[in-house]
Enzyme design. Structure first.
Site, PDB file in Angstrom:
ATOM      1  N   ASP A 255       0.857  -1.037  -0.112  1.00 28.44           N
ATOM      2  CA  ASP A 255      -0.083  -0.081   0.016  1.00 28.44           C
ATOM      3  C   ASP A 255       0.795   1.321  -0.003  1.00 28.44           C
ATOM      4  OD1 ASP A 255      -2.178   1.757   0.191  1.00 28.44           O
ATOM      5  OD2 ASP A 255      -3.139   0.679   1.546  1.00 28.44           O
TER       6      ASP A 255
HETATM    7  C1  BGC Z   1      -4.914   3.228   0.079  1.00 24.03           C
HETATM    8  C2  BGC Z   1      -5.145   2.082  -0.845  1.00 24.03           C
HETATM    9  C3  BGC Z   1      -4.713   2.802  -2.460  1.00 24.03           C
HETATM   10  C4  BGC Z   1      -3.413   3.759  -2.776  1.00 24.03           C
HETATM   11  C5  BGC Z   1      -3.005   4.198  -3.574  1.00 24.03           C
HETATM   12  C6  BGC Z   1      -3.800   3.935  -0.244  1.00 24.03           C
HETATM   13  O1  BGC Z   1      -3.772   5.108   0.708  1.00 24.03           O
HETATM   14  O2  BGC Z   1      -5.136   2.571   1.206  1.00 24.03           O
HETATM   15  O3  BGC Z   1      -6.413   1.695  -1.057  1.00 24.03           O
HETATM   16  O4  BGC Z   1      -5.062   1.916  -3.221  1.00 24.03           O
HETATM   17  O5  BGC Z   1      -3.538   4.569  -1.368  1.00 24.03           O
HETATM   18  O6  BGC Z   1      -3.594   5.068  -4.124  1.00 24.03           O
END
Ligand code: BGC
Length: 712
Positions: A255
């Site tokens: 993530d």
């Molecule tokens: C979120 C994810 C997301 C990622 C990319 C993160 O803050 O938890 O779900 O895919 O950002 O944007």
């Protein structure tokens, strides 16, 4: 490949060449775009995310192919969660349809629009099981149940990816967040997760495994720890289970900066240590921190990370690039002509947006007020959501074509000419003037349609709440309107289960409308006026009080259940009972249904036998309608405390007025299995209860025995 080139393939960075919102600070974006071009030229990045557009996408890809030594194409990823330009209901809302086939269709439509816009890969579906409604990301998943969540997760993977990953409109999917992110303590975003291995395996992992079986080739590692070990540095999770037990051949992406956050967790000493721990635990691709390009070459040189492991990670990523056909066709999803046809593609999705939206609406209460009449009834539509266009899409709509979104008032006015529309109050701040005006208008009306609930930014990432209630100003409006005496229909917009009370709860009718997306207005009007008979069921338990959280229907049995009696020395609270106000699986229709006692093919199920369970369901009302027939079980005595009920089957059926149908299910030993006290996944012989009912709190159980293996 040099070590630097390899580390570049293991890295994904935010797309500053074609950022999704170029209006924000264009100068900085421009400068950053130059930096990104430089990174691509130097092979320091192999994938980019959250950018859009074919023209610039082609240019970025051209640089990767023509101006780098190896010419390896980039993958373009993005968060496309519940629609690209056409926005479908938030995943939680769509789960209320109890129709995975709808989710498959909306995911397919999403794939068509996304791949035409220069994106190969979506960071979806979000498959986290959410048992605490304070958590803001409840909105992004399919709710509190394992079985329902699994069905929707698989449907979405299939819909995004289509039948052939190499085809131009296949959108690579990423089940996230691996794992147990939905278990954050107290429902507080990014908090610790303290759960047992059996809860992890029985509740949080099954949807991931099902997605991989359905063909997902990538996973995203979660922010949280699990019993003290951060998921993004968790070798047991990402290597032993994922690779060892499940034989996963794809890659894991972290993530957003989750690798770097190992330092904040106090699990890694610094960025270099974090890169080492995340990579060796099984995170193949680092998102946004840049730690892998910065440190992996040196970590290999110093012997702290093996070259073989790096090669394996690179091989996984290149294999996925190959699987989606990027080496044969590096300009895949970068076709200007296809992008030009987007308007046509989008307008072809309006009908599906409306259908999925109306199928997601849940009727919680109806004291003979709905459906409304199209004429001869003066309607006051009031509330901050009545004509609002900024809160139709719901959280995680990075793109979303706002111009095409149809608000509630437009939808309602398409069906009735006798509508007055007022705002009544703001989302949060009280304005008595608006309330007074609304009350006067209510007195003139035959019915009040009250559009209230949570604004869009109350749910989604980083939006945990302690009080999961209707904001105060809106509650005040509801109380004032109730005092005026005109019957009220509440349209409850929300990204989670809410504890509703007072005048909202006492309203004559309540429809849960979630965030329904592009076709919000028409879908709500279809249900309000009876052009569509509501068929949704709650995918999350609506509590009586915020303080009951975490509250979910399939909780383990306690030694002192409250039952219907006194609270003293029982598992409950001083202020409130232990039950949901509106349970999981609950939802009404404009007709009524009755369920006969379930019939079983046998009351002694052999170890390898399939049990057939059936029930006669009748539409006892005067309208055609759809009912979600739900099968639950309970294992009465087991080596580990079992949930009071567990969903093991469901089917939505259309019954004509007066019609009776026999609905059948099959249960196998696998459906009765769980991780027992010895850690093994197996069924335990003995007595089971089985319900076939209209919700998780309805019906009477019938009994059967699972016979031990040795009894022939
Ligand atoms: C979120 C994810 C997301 C990622 C990319 C993160 O803050 O938890 O779900 O895919 O950002 O944007």
């Amino acid at each position: 490949m040099t070590l630097e080139e390899k580390a570049g393939q293991l890295t994904i960075l935010a797309d500053t060449i074609r950022p999704c919102n170029p209006d924000i600070n264009p100068e900085v974006n421009h400068r950053q775009a130059d930096e990104m071009v430089d990174q691509i030229r130097r092979s320091r990045v192999g994938s980019i995310f959250n950018g859009v557009g074919v023209k610039e996408g082609r240019e970025a890809q051209r640089i990767a192919i023509e101006e780098t030594r190896l010419g390896i194409p980039l993958i373009f990823g993005s968060d496309v969660i519940h629609g690209m330009w056409t926005v479908f209901p938030i995943p939680l809302g769509e789960a209320a349809s109890f129709e995975p086939s709808i989710a498959e269709q909306t995911a397919r439509a999403t794939a068509l629009e996304t791949t035409a816009s220069g994106i190969h890969w979506t960071f979806a579906p979000m498959v986290d099981v959410a048992r605490d409604q304070r958590w803001g990301r409840v909105a992004e998943g399919s709710g509190e149940d394992v079985f329902l969540g699994k069905a929707f997760a698989v449907a979405r993977v299939k819909g995004f990816q289509g039948s052939d990953l190499r085809s131009e409109d296949a959108l690579l999917s990423t089940p996230k967040h691996f794992a147990a992110y939905g278990g954050v303590s107290g429902g507080m975003e990014y908090n610790f997760v303290e759960i047992s291995e059996s809860t992890l395996r029985d509740v949080h992992l099954p949807a991931f495994k099902a997605c991989l079986d359905a063909g997902a080739l990538t996973l995203m590692s979660a922010f949280n720890d699990i019993a003290g070990v951060p998921a993004s540095g968790n070798k047991w999770l990402m290597t032993d289970i994922l690779r060892g037990e499940w034989h996963f051949k794809g890659f894991v992406v972290s993530d957003y900066t989750a690798d770097e956050e190992l330092v904040n967790h106090g699990f890694a000493a610094d960025g270099r240590d974090a890169a080492r721990l995340a990579f060796t635990a099984g995170v193949d691709m680092s998102m946004q921190s840049g730690l892998y390009v910065d440190h992996l070459p040196d970590l290999v040189a110093s012997g702290q990370v093996s070259l073989e492991a790096v090669d394996e990670g690179v091989r996984r990523i290149l294999s996925v690039k190959k699987a989606i056909g990027l080496f044969e066709n590096p300009y895949k999803c970068l076709d200007l002509k296809r992008e030009e046809s987007l308007e046509k593609i989008k307008s072809g999705h309006d009908e599906l947006a409306r259908e999925s939206a109306r199928r997601s609406i849940v009727l919680l209460k109806n004291e003979k007020l709905l459906p409304l009449k199209k004429s001869g009834q003066k309607i006051l539509l009031v509330g901050p959501f009545a004509s609002d266009v900024d809160n139709l899409h719901g959280c995680w709509t990075v793109y979303g074509d706002k111009k095409r979104a149809v608000p509630v008032d437009v939808g309602i006015c398409m069906k009735s000419k006798d509508v007055e529309v007022l705002q009544g109050c703001n989302f949060e701040a009280s304005t008595d003037r608006g309330i007074d005006e609304a009350v006067e208008a209510a007195k003139r009306a035959d019915v009040v349609v009250l559009a209230i609930g949570e604004p869009e930014d109350f749910s989604g990432e980083s939006q945990s709440r302690t009080q999961i209630v209707v904001p105060e100003a809106q509650q005040k409006l509801a109380e004032a309107l109730a005092a005026a005496g005109t019957p009220i229909v509440v349209l409850l917009r929300t990204g989670r289960a809410l504890a509703i009370s007072g005048a909202v709860l006492r309203a004559e009718a309540i429809l849960v409308t979630w965030f329904l997306g592009t076709q919000t207005g028409p879908a709500i009007a279809d249900v309000l006026f009876g052009d569509y008979n509501p068929s949704g069921k709650l995918p999350v338990s609506f509590p009586a009080d915020s303080g009951q959280q975490p509250l979910f229907y399939n909780a383990p049995r306690t030694g002192r259940p409250q039952g219907n009696g006194d609270r003293t020395f029982k598992a409950t609270w001083r202020e409130v009972h232990s039950k949901a106000l509106f349970p999981f699986g609950f939802g009404l229709s404009y007709t009524s249904f009755s369920f006969a006692t379930p019939l079983l093919s046998t009351s002694t199920m052999g170890w390898d036998e399939t049990l057939k369970a059936s029930v006669q369901v009748s539409n006892t009302g005067e309208r055609d309608g759809e009912e979600v027939v739900q099968l639950y079980i309970h294992d009465c005595v087991a080596s580990r405390v079992r949930p009071v009920r567990e969903l093991k089957g469901f089917r939505k059926v259309l019954l004509r007025a007066g019609e009776t149908q026999k609905i059948s299910f099959e249960l196998r030993r696998l459906d009765l299995s769980f991780h027992g006290a010895d850690g093994n996944f197996q069924a335990e012989p003995g007595e089971f209860h089985l319900w076939i009912s209209s919700s998780s709190a309805a019906g009477e159980p019938v009994k059967f025995q699972l016979m031990p293996a040795s009894v022939a």
